[in-house]
Write a protein that holds these residues in place. Structure first.
Motif, short mmCIF file in Angstrom:
data_model
loop_
_atom_site.label_atom_id
_atom_site.label_comp_id
_atom_site.label_asym_id
_atom_site.label_seq_id
_atom_site.Cartn_x
_atom_site.Cartn_y
_atom_site.Cartn_z
N ILE A 1 0.85 -1.19 0.00
CA ILE A 1 0.00 0.00 0.00
C ILE A 1 0.89 1.24 0.00
N ILE A 2 0.55 2.21 -0.85
CA ILE A 2 1.17 3.54 -0.81
C ILE A 2 0.16 4.49 -0.17
N ILE A 3 0.60 5.26 0.83
CA ILE A 3 -0.29 6.20 1.51
C ILE A 3 0.08 7.62 1.11
N ILE A 4 -0.93 8.40 0.72
CA ILE A 4 -0.73 9.80 0.30
C ILE A 4 -1.55 10.71 1.20
N GLY A 5 -0.93 11.76 1.73
CA GLY A 5 -1.66 12.73 2.54
C GLY A 5 -0.70 13.62 3.29
N ASP A 6 -1.23 14.68 3.88
CA ASP A 6 -0.41 15.56 4.70
C ASP A 6 0.11 14.78 5.90
N SER A 7 1.24 15.21 6.41
CA SER A 7 1.90 14.45 7.47
C SER A 7 0.97 14.17 8.65
N GLY A 8 0.11 15.13 8.98
CA GLY A 8 -0.82 14.93 10.08
C GLY A 8 -1.89 13.91 9.78
N GLU A 9 -2.11 13.64 8.50
CA GLU A 9 -3.14 12.68 8.10
C GLU A 9 -2.61 11.25 8.06
N HIS A 10 -1.30 11.09 8.14
CA HIS A 10 -0.75 9.74 8.07
C HIS A 10 -1.09 8.92 9.31
N ASP A 11 -1.16 9.58 10.46
CA ASP A 11 -1.27 8.85 11.71
C ASP A 11 -2.43 7.86 11.77
N PRO A 12 -3.68 8.27 11.43
CA PRO A 12 -4.79 7.32 11.52
C PRO A 12 -4.57 6.09 10.64
N ALA A 13 -4.04 6.30 9.44
CA ALA A 13 -3.81 5.17 8.54
C ALA A 13 -2.75 4.23 9.09
N PHE A 14 -1.66 4.80 9.62
CA PHE A 14 -0.58 3.97 10.12
C PHE A 14 -0.93 3.25 11.42
N LYS A 15 -1.98 3.70 12.11
CA LYS A 15 -2.44 2.97 13.29
C LYS A 15 -3.06 1.63 12.89
N ILE A 16 -3.54 1.56 11.65
CA ILE A 16 -4.23 0.36 11.17
C ILE A 16 -3.35 -0.43 10.20
N ILE A 17 -2.69 0.27 9.27
CA ILE A 17 -1.85 -0.40 8.27
C ILE A 17 -0.46 -0.61 8.86
N PRO A 18 -0.03 -1.85 9.07
CA PRO A 18 1.30 -2.08 9.64
C PRO A 18 2.41 -1.68 8.68
N GLU A 19 3.54 -1.33 9.24
CA GLU A 19 4.66 -0.81 8.45
C GLU A 19 5.08 -1.75 7.34
N GLN A 20 5.03 -3.06 7.58
CA GLN A 20 5.51 -4.02 6.58
C GLN A 20 4.63 -4.07 5.34
N LEU A 21 3.41 -3.51 5.44
CA LEU A 21 2.52 -3.49 4.27
C LEU A 21 2.61 -2.17 3.50
N VAL A 22 3.34 -1.20 4.04
CA VAL A 22 3.45 0.12 3.40
C VAL A 22 4.68 0.15 2.51
N TYR A 23 4.45 0.27 1.20
CA TYR A 23 5.57 0.33 0.26
C TYR A 23 6.24 1.70 0.30
N ALA A 24 5.43 2.76 0.41
CA ALA A 24 5.96 4.13 0.47
C ALA A 24 4.86 5.04 0.97
N SER A 25 5.26 6.24 1.43
CA SER A 25 4.27 7.25 1.80
C SER A 25 4.74 8.60 1.24
N PHE A 26 3.77 9.42 0.83
CA PHE A 26 4.06 10.71 0.21
C PHE A 26 3.20 11.79 0.85
N SER A 27 3.84 12.89 1.22
CA SER A 27 3.13 14.02 1.80
C SER A 27 2.89 15.09 0.74
N ARG A 28 1.89 15.93 0.98
CA ARG A 28 1.66 17.06 0.11
C ARG A 28 2.57 18.23 0.52
N PRO A 29 3.02 19.08 -0.41
CA PRO A 29 2.69 19.04 -1.84
C PRO A 29 3.35 17.84 -2.52
#
Length: 251
Positions: free
Chosen positions: A81-109
């Protein structure tokens, strides 16, 4: 690139950014699938999705059910899973999606070219001729099954089932290129489970290798009519098992 191998774009809103990303992904030759995040939308496409891209858009906390579903689906199918969002928006997703399933994350802009490059790198390494084969291990000995899973998971997508019913349920929802099947299971033993698989049109073509503690001629001949792909002793070590599987798939 097989257009049935999709990048899923999951966004609660029809944002310009999400649809711009779809155009960019398709421009470099990959298929896409857009969803607002409902399980009903995603479930029919699950077997064709190779990578999930989740736009949090500040609504991740309201999408707990979707995130739990994505976590289970990515884990089940061995996807990322790739997660996209402002840094403050990452937290709820990362509480559920474990690190080993996250391929990359990107913040705005968001730097779109960097994102597309990351997607391309992942897809080229995990689809087409480079796609990992899927192996289902069926064994009531959970310790042994988990050991074999650890041996295989770097080179293959691996599923696990502790009995024949679970195996058939798994294969009803997932594709498999090979089944490693315990010969001596209670209730329904290996030959009985193999016959069940052979009797179903959806699973009858899947090759099966028996895992057994007994290599006697009588046991081998008793299942010859079911045409198993091979008959492996459980004493086989990791290097020899990996070699057996490489040789099998290279055929």
């Amino acid at each position: 690139m097989d257009k049935n191998e999709l990048v899923a774009i999951i966004s609660p809103s029809d944002s310009f950014l999400a649809h711009s990303l779809i155009s960019k992904i398709e421009a470099v030759g990959f298929g896409t699938f857009f969803s607002h995040g409902t399980i009903k939308e995603i479930e029919p496409m699950r077997d064709d999705i190779e990578l999930f891209i989740f736009f949090s858009d500040g609504e991740a906390e309201e999408m707990t059910e979707t995130l739990v579903y994505l976590k289970d689906l990515a884990n089940d199918l061995d996807r990322k899973i790739i997660i996209i969002g402002d840094s403050g928006e990452h937290d709820p997703a990362f509480k559920i999606i474990p690190e080993q399933l996250v391929y990359a994350s990107f913040s705005r802009p968001l730097v779109m070219d960097d994102l597309v490059k990351s997607i391309s790198t992942y897809m080229e390494a995990n689809t087409g001729e480079n796609a990992k084969k899927t192996i289902l291990i069926v064994d009531d000995d959970l310790t042994y099954m988990r050991t074999v899973c650890e041996w295989l998971k770097e080179d293959y997508h691996v599923g696990m089932a502790s009995n024949g019913v679970q195996a058939i349920s798994y294969l009803a929802r997932n594709k498999a290129d090979l089944v490693l099947l315990d010969y001596e299971m209670p209730v329904a033993n290996g030959p009985q489970v193999l016959q069940m698989l052979k009797d179903e049109s959806e699973t009858g073509h899947i090759p099966v290798m028996f895992l057994t503690s007994h290599g006697d001629r009588e046991s081998v001949l008793s299942v010859a009519g079911l045409r198993p792909a091979d008959y492996l002793l459980k004493t086989i070590d990791k290097p020899k098992l990996l070699e057996k599987l490489r040789n099998f798939f290279n055929k």
